[in-house]
Enzyme design. Structure first.
Site, PDB file in Angstrom:
ATOM      1  CE1 TYR A 141      -3.021   3.141   0.867  1.00  0.00           C
ATOM      2  CE2 TYR A 141      -2.042   3.113   3.061  1.00  0.00           C
ATOM      3  CZ  TYR A 141      -2.832   3.732   2.104  1.00  0.00           C
ATOM      4  OH  TYR A 141      -3.421   4.938   2.397  1.00  0.00           O
ATOM      5  CG  ASN A 170      -3.597   6.532  12.194  1.00  0.00           C
ATOM      6  OD1 ASN A 170      -2.427   6.779  11.928  1.00  0.00           O
ATOM      7  ND2 ASN A 170      -4.023   5.312  12.400  1.00  0.00           N
TER       8      ASN A 170
HETATM    9  N1  LIG Z   1      -8.405   6.829   6.129  1.00  0.00           N
HETATM   10  C1  LIG Z   1      -7.148   7.069   6.477  1.00  0.00           C
HETATM   11  O1  LIG Z   1      -6.808   7.031   7.675  1.00  0.00           O
HETATM   12  C2  LIG Z   1      -6.126   7.412   5.433  1.00  0.00           C
HETATM   13  C3  LIG Z   1      -4.826   7.708   5.876  1.00  0.00           C
HETATM   14  C4  LIG Z   1      -3.850   8.026   4.923  1.00  0.00           C
HETATM   15  C5  LIG Z   1      -4.186   8.091   3.573  1.00  0.00           C
HETATM   16  N2  LIG Z   1      -5.442   7.792   3.166  1.00  0.00           N
HETATM   17  C6  LIG Z   1      -5.748   7.867   1.726  1.00  0.00           C
HETATM   18  O2  LIG Z   1      -6.804   8.784   1.552  1.00  0.00           O
HETATM   19  C7  LIG Z   1      -7.639   8.405   0.469  1.00  0.00           C
HETATM   20  C8  LIG Z   1      -9.081   8.332   0.949  1.00  0.00           C
HETATM   21  O3  LIG Z   1      -9.173   7.427   2.028  1.00  0.00           O
HETATM   22  P1  LIG Z   1     -10.598   7.020   2.610  1.00  0.00           P
HETATM   23  O4  LIG Z   1     -10.371   6.478   3.977  1.00  0.00           O
HETATM   24  O5  LIG Z   1     -11.554   8.112   2.398  1.00  0.00           O
HETATM   25  O6  LIG Z   1     -10.943   5.791   1.659  1.00  0.00           O
HETATM   26  P2  LIG Z   1     -12.350   5.373   1.015  1.00  0.00           P
HETATM   27  O7  LIG Z   1     -12.188   3.944   0.588  1.00  0.00           O
HETATM   28  O8  LIG Z   1     -13.462   5.703   1.925  1.00  0.00           O
HETATM   29  O9  LIG Z   1     -12.434   6.314  -0.264  1.00  0.00           O
HETATM   30  C9  LIG Z   1     -11.857   5.999  -1.501  1.00  0.00           C
HETATM   31  C10 LIG Z   1     -12.924   6.209  -2.576  1.00  0.00           C
HETATM   32  O10 LIG Z   1     -12.353   5.942  -3.864  1.00  0.00           O
HETATM   33  C11 LIG Z   1     -13.254   5.146  -4.630  1.00  0.00           C
HETATM   34  N3  LIG Z   1     -12.416   4.390  -5.577  1.00  0.00           N
HETATM   35  C12 LIG Z   1     -11.442   3.488  -5.306  1.00  0.00           C
HETATM   36  N4  LIG Z   1     -10.885   3.053  -6.448  1.00  0.00           N
HETATM   37  C13 LIG Z   1     -11.504   3.708  -7.475  1.00  0.00           C
HETATM   38  C14 LIG Z   1     -11.355   3.694  -8.888  1.00  0.00           C
HETATM   39  N5  LIG Z   1     -10.472   2.899  -9.502  1.00  0.00           N
HETATM   40  N6  LIG Z   1     -12.156   4.493  -9.633  1.00  0.00           N
HETATM   41  C15 LIG Z   1     -13.066   5.311  -9.037  1.00  0.00           C
HETATM   42  N7  LIG Z   1     -13.244   5.359  -7.701  1.00  0.00           N
HETATM   43  C16 LIG Z   1     -12.469   4.575  -6.929  1.00  0.00           C
HETATM   44  C17 LIG Z   1     -13.976   4.286  -3.604  1.00  0.00           C
HETATM   45  O11 LIG Z   1     -15.250   3.832  -4.055  1.00  0.00           O
HETATM   46  C18 LIG Z   1     -14.105   5.247  -2.423  1.00  0.00           C
HETATM   47  O12 LIG Z   1     -15.308   5.995  -2.499  1.00  0.00           O
HETATM   48  C19 LIG Z   1      -7.081   7.095  -0.046  1.00  0.00           C
HETATM   49  O13 LIG Z   1      -6.287   7.352  -1.176  1.00  0.00           O
HETATM   50  C20 LIG Z   1      -6.236   6.580   1.104  1.00  0.00           C
HETATM   51  O14 LIG Z   1      -5.171   5.798   0.648  1.00  0.00           O
HETATM   52  C21 LIG Z   1      -6.418   7.452   4.064  1.00  0.00           C
HETATM   53  O1  LIG Z   2      -9.165  -3.822  15.878  1.00  0.00           O
HETATM   54  C1  LIG Z   2      -8.127  -3.148  15.928  1.00  0.00           C
HETATM   55  C2  LIG Z   2      -7.769  -2.222  14.889  1.00  0.00           C
HETATM   56  C3  LIG Z   2      -6.584  -1.522  15.022  1.00  0.00           C
HETATM   57  N1  LIG Z   2      -5.801  -1.686  16.109  1.00  0.00           N
HETATM   58  C4  LIG Z   2      -4.552  -0.898  16.237  1.00  0.00           C
HETATM   59  O2  LIG Z   2      -4.894   0.465  16.211  1.00  0.00           O
HETATM   60  C5  LIG Z   2      -3.871   1.237  15.563  1.00  0.00           C
HETATM   61  C6  LIG Z   2      -4.500   2.047  14.432  1.00  0.00           C
HETATM   62  O3  LIG Z   2      -4.932   1.134  13.429  1.00  0.00           O
HETATM   63  P1  LIG Z   2      -5.832   1.562  12.186  1.00  0.00           P
HETATM   64  O4  LIG Z   2      -6.970   2.385  12.666  1.00  0.00           O
HETATM   65  O5  LIG Z   2      -6.129   0.313  11.419  1.00  0.00           O
HETATM   66  O6  LIG Z   2      -4.874   2.538  11.376  1.00  0.00           O
HETATM   67  P2  LIG Z   2      -3.412   2.298  10.775  1.00  0.00           P
HETATM   68  O7  LIG Z   2      -3.115   0.874  10.544  1.00  0.00           O
HETATM   69  O8  LIG Z   2      -2.454   3.052  11.671  1.00  0.00           O
HETATM   70  O9  LIG Z   2      -3.516   2.966   9.326  1.00  0.00           O
HETATM   71  C7  LIG Z   2      -4.200   4.201   9.057  1.00  0.00           C
HETATM   72  O10 LIG Z   2      -3.296   5.264   9.150  1.00  0.00           O
HETATM   73  C8  LIG Z   2      -2.204   5.185   8.242  1.00  0.00           C
HETATM   74  C9  LIG Z   2      -1.340   6.399   8.448  1.00  0.00           C
HETATM   75  O11 LIG Z   2      -0.836   6.446   9.756  1.00  0.00           O
HETATM   76  C10 LIG Z   2      -2.732   5.162   6.815  1.00  0.00           C
HETATM   77  O12 LIG Z   2      -1.655   4.930   5.958  1.00  0.00           O
HETATM   78  C11 LIG Z   2      -3.729   4.046   6.607  1.00  0.00           C
HETATM   79  O13 LIG Z   2      -4.311   4.173   5.322  1.00  0.00           O
HETATM   80  C12 LIG Z   2      -4.803   4.166   7.661  1.00  0.00           C
HETATM   81  O14 LIG Z   2      -5.679   3.056   7.556  1.00  0.00           O
HETATM   82  C13 LIG Z   2      -2.825   0.228  15.080  1.00  0.00           C
HETATM   83  O15 LIG Z   2      -1.801   0.167  16.017  1.00  0.00           O
HETATM   84  C14 LIG Z   2      -3.586  -1.103  15.089  1.00  0.00           C
HETATM   85  O16 LIG Z   2      -2.752  -2.219  15.354  1.00  0.00           O
HETATM   86  C15 LIG Z   2      -6.141  -2.559  17.128  1.00  0.00           C
HETATM   87  O17 LIG Z   2      -5.419  -2.720  18.113  1.00  0.00           O
HETATM   88  N2  LIG Z   2      -7.297  -3.252  17.010  1.00  0.00           N
END
Ligand SMILES: NC(=O)c1ccc[n+]([C@@H]2O[C@H](COP(=O)([O-])OP(=O)(O)OC[C@H]3O[C@@H](n4cnc5c(N)ncnc54)[C@H](O)[C@@H]3O)[C@@H](O)[C@H]2O)c1
Ligand SMILES: O=c1ccn([C@@H]2O[C@H](COP(=O)(O)OP(=O)(O)O[C@H]3O[C@H](CO)[C@@H](O)[C@H](O)[C@H]3O)[C@@H](O)[C@H]2O)c(=O)[nH]1
Length: 329
Positions: A141, A170
């Site tokens: 990823y 996060n």
């Molecule tokens: N949630 C987090 O903590 C977190 C942290 C760091 C980075 N990010 C990044 O931020 C972005 C958004 O994250 P999120 O949590 O909102 O994810 P999400 O899955 O809720 O949103 C992603 C959206 O993209 C759409 N999508 C995926 N592939 C597609 C494609 N090929 N064509 C058109 N649409 C497509 C999905 O349907 C979804 O609506 C992602 O790129 C993710 O990698 C998220």
């Molecule tokens: O049931 C659970 C789920 C998570 N965790 C822990 O909680 C922390 C946070 O986990 P999670 O909420 O899954 O987030 P991350 O794995 O830290 O990843 C998030 O944050 C990253 C940036 O820090 C982004 O790259 C990712 O897309 C996003 O999912 C981690 O230590 C996990 O091991 C638990 O202990 N129990």
């Protein structure tokens, strides 16, 4: 100005769409709804339901709309899944971004804000993590996100496409009124899972590892509110509009909270016991991830409005409590 938001029906995308509409920016969304929800978007938003890799569809979108800039959220983003199915991640995250950049180059669109992640750093050598820290992803990823960051750099040199890369830590929380929030299926993120236990949808929360070199032995993360992330996208677009050039920015609160602290805070906020059980470590989890966001503050003028864990979990709880089954579609 009109902005194409790829992945705008997803969690962070839909919150950013709200922030854009508030600023009277015209929004066009492309989302294949693999993870997103139509309902997460206000009805007036024009949604193209389709895939980023569909080059014909993309060409049509750029021809039919006067797009000034793109915000690109569309990706697969589950760390564990990416280890099991790396090619799916290269296919969607790298090829999808390639398809988008090709269309932008062809249609003369020169501004993009890209969702990257703390996962590009891998196991950090120092905390807080600064943008110059070594990028050595420990999973596909993070690797695919870093590949896109590099693609952006070369696309800028060859095609003049200016970018802002936002490396989120996060993401958590929900829009203040509780109208939209996080609804992933399957859910893997800690805060929504903890709140599902509070709602009685799950029996307990499993704590992945109690032997990390942290104060209470559980992993420490930097939680950032989704509306603070949304604001950063607006500021990134403004930077590109001002012609200040490309840049890469961390986004976090600069404070770390352990898994135990998250659970305890959620117990206080919800008033529910939230049973927890220790479980083995999850593969690929670094012990501590904390951002330095000084560069974003200085160069984008970004500040965090939701700088406490209470505020972050409080808004998430408001959403989950009033929408225990998430969106209807
Ligand atoms: N949630 C987090 O903590 C977190 C942290 C760091 C980075 N990010 C990044 O931020 C972005 C958004 O994250 P999120 O949590 O909102 O994810 P999400 O899955 O809720 O949103 C992603 C959206 O993209 C759409 N999508 C995926 N592939 C597609 C494609 N090929 N064509 C058109 N649409 C497509 C999905 O349907 C979804 O609506 C992602 O790129 C993710 O990698 C998220
Ligand atoms: O049931 C659970 C789920 C998570 N965790 C822990 O909680 C922390 C946070 O986990 P999670 O909420 O899954 O987030 P991350 O794995 O830290 O990843 C998030 O944050 C990253 C940036 O820090 C982004 O790259 C990712 O897309 C996003 O999912 C981690 O230590 C996990 O091991 C638990 O202990 N129990």
């Amino acid at each position: 100005m009109a902005v194409l938001v790829c992945g705008g029906a997803g969690y962070i995308g839909s919150h950013t769409v709200l922030a854009l509409l508030k600023e009277k920016v015209e929004v066009i969304v492309l989302d294949n709804l693999s993870k997103g929800h139509r309902e997460a978007l206000p009805s007036e938003v024009k949604l193209y339901q389709g895939d980023l890799r569909d080059e014909k569809l993309l060409a049509g979108i750029f021809i039919d709309n006067e797009i000034d800039g793109v915000i690109h959220f569309a990706a697969d983003s589950l760390v564990g899944e990416s280890v099991e199915a790396p090619l799916k991640y290269y296919e969607n995250n790298v090829y999808g971004s390639l398809s988008l950049l090709k269309a932008m180059a062809k249609h003369g669109v020169k501004k993009i804000v890209f969702s990257s992640t703390a996962a590009v750093y891998g196991e950090p050598r120092e905390v807080p993590i600064v943008e110059e820290s070594l990028t050595l992803p420990t999973n596909p990823y993070g690797e695919t996100k870093l590949a896109v960051e590099r693609m952006l750099k070369w696309a800028q040199e060859a095609h003049g496409i200016e970018f802002v890369v936002l490396r989120y830590f996060n993401a958590a929380g929900a829009e203040e009124e509780g109208t939209i929030g996080e609804d992933h299926s399957p859910e893997s993120h800690l805060i929504p899972l903890v709140l599902e236990v509070a709602l009685g949808k799950r029996e307990k929360i499993y704590i992945f590892g109690e032997d990390y070199p942290t104060e209470d032995g559980t992993c420490v993360r930097d939680y950032i509110h989704v509306m603070d992330l949304a604001d950063a996208h607006l500021l990134a677009l403004k930077r590109l509009q001002r012609g200040e050039g490309s840049g890469t920015y961390n986004l976090g609160n600069g404070k770390g909270f352990s898994v135990q602290e998250v659970i305890e805070t959620a117990r206080r906020i919800t008033g529910k016991p939230i049973p927890a059980e220790m479980a083995p470590r999850r593969a690929g989890d670094p012990a501590v991830l904390i951002a330095s966001s000084d560069k974003a503050r200085k160069e984008l003028g970004w500040t965090s409005q939701y700088d406490s864990l209470e505020k972050i979990i409080g808004t998430a709880w408001k959403w989950h409590h009033s929408n225990p089954y998430g969106f209807k579609s």
